[in-house]
Design an enzyme around this catalytic site. Sequence first.
Site, PDB file in Angstrom:
ATOM      1  N   ASN A 248       0.838  -1.203   0.000  1.00 43.26           N
ATOM      2  CA  ASN A 248       0.000   0.000   0.000  1.00 43.26           C
ATOM      3  C   ASN A 248       0.870   1.249   0.000  1.00 43.26           C
ATOM      4  O   ASN A 248       1.950   1.284   0.611  1.00 43.26           O
ATOM      5  CB  ASN A 248      -1.023  -0.004   1.145  1.00 43.26           C
TER       6      ASN A 248
ATOM      7  N   GLU B 158      -2.836  -4.790  -3.169  1.00 42.71           N
ATOM      8  CA  GLU B 158      -3.305  -5.647  -4.270  1.00 42.71           C
ATOM      9  C   GLU B 158      -3.271  -4.871  -5.586  1.00 42.71           C
ATOM     10  O   GLU B 158      -2.901  -5.404  -6.631  1.00 42.71           O
ATOM     11  CB  GLU B 158      -4.737  -6.128  -4.000  1.00 42.71           C
TER      12      GLU B 158
ATOM     13  N   CYS C 234      -3.976   0.503  -2.619  1.00 37.92           N
ATOM     14  CA  CYS C 234      -3.847  -0.740  -1.865  1.00 37.92           C
ATOM     15  C   CYS C 234      -2.720  -1.614  -2.413  1.00 37.92           C
ATOM     16  O   CYS C 234      -2.319  -1.493  -3.578  1.00 37.92           O
ATOM     17  CB  CYS C 234      -5.148  -1.527  -1.925  1.00 37.92           C
TER      18      CYS C 234
ATOM     19  N   CYS D 281     -10.583  -3.912  -4.073  1.00 33.64           N
ATOM     20  CA  CYS D 281      -9.543  -4.874  -4.467  1.00 33.64           C
ATOM     21  C   CYS D 281     -10.149  -6.208  -4.871  1.00 33.64           C
ATOM     22  O   CYS D 281      -9.602  -6.893  -5.735  1.00 33.64           O
ATOM     23  CB  CYS D 281      -8.528  -5.052  -3.343  1.00 33.64           C
TER      24      CYS D 281
ATOM     25  N   GLU E 283       0.283   5.159   0.668  1.00 34.02           N
ATOM     26  CA  GLU E 283      -0.666   6.184   1.103  1.00 34.02           C
ATOM     27  C   GLU E 283      -0.196   7.570   0.677  1.00 34.02           C
ATOM     28  O   GLU E 283       0.943   7.765   0.236  1.00 34.02           O
ATOM     29  CB  GLU E 283      -0.832   6.093   2.628  1.00 34.02           C
TER      30      GLU E 283
HETATM   31  N1  THU Z   1      -5.266  -1.771   2.412  1.00 32.48           N
HETATM   32  C1  THU Z   1      -4.700  -2.553   1.453  1.00 32.48           C
HETATM   33  O1  THU Z   1      -3.587  -2.286   0.997  1.00 32.48           O
HETATM   34  N2  THU Z   1      -5.398  -3.610   0.994  1.00 32.48           N
HETATM   35  C2  THU Z   1      -6.633  -3.978   1.447  1.00 32.48           C
HETATM   36  O2  THU Z   1      -7.248  -4.885   0.896  1.00 32.48           O
HETATM   37  C3  THU Z   1      -7.190  -3.312   2.621  1.00 32.48           C
HETATM   38  C4  THU Z   1      -6.587  -2.000   2.967  1.00 32.48           C
HETATM   39  C5  THU Z   1      -4.535  -0.592   2.892  1.00 32.48           C
HETATM   40  C6  THU Z   1      -5.100   0.724   2.421  1.00 32.48           C
HETATM   41  C7  THU Z   1      -4.598   1.662   3.481  1.00 32.48           C
HETATM   42  O3  THU Z   1      -3.302   2.116   3.104  1.00 32.48           O
HETATM   43  C8  THU Z   1      -4.456   0.807   4.726  1.00 32.48           C
HETATM   44  O4  THU Z   1      -4.536  -0.545   4.291  1.00 32.48           O
HETATM   45  C9  THU Z   1      -5.556   1.052   5.751  1.00 32.48           C
HETATM   46  O5  THU Z   1      -6.817   0.982   5.163  1.00 32.48           O
END
Ligand code: THU
Length: 138
Positions: free
Chosen positions: A47, A60, A58, A94, A49
Amino acid sequence: MIKNRGIAMSLKLAATAVRENAHAPYSNFKVGAAIRSASGETYVGCNVENVAYPEGTCAEAGAIAAMVAAGETKLTEVYVIADCPSPIPPCGGCRQKLAEFGAGNVAVTLGTTDGQERATTIGDLLPGKFDAGHMERS
Ligand code: THU
């Protein structure tokens, strides 16, 4: 260092390693994803941000983008890992992204950093999915 294209390694190992590279200063929740493509190649994502929160992506999505950028559009196996109380459920978006490139029977393993795992499939994660057929009228 993990490369998107390179050495063969288990998806779990690849997802665990790439998770360390996540940029998650706002949620402090790092996620790693690894996917195997039809050619047998492994692609990873974490991920990423952003201070403008909705611009984050995300893990994925990152792995899928790496696969598509490399010229592949079919995934055959998925592993996602995070430091969760129970195996991380992929977010709704995702699930739809995984379903775009993987059949319903594609194995998805959801893991925690303390070793819990849940085995599922893309189909089980997204029952009743929206697909191209829903845009057709006879
Ligand atoms: N996140 C993912 O990378 N994949 C997911 O399927 C669920 C959430 C990340 C997004 C964000 O950076 C952090 O987790 C908190 O939501």
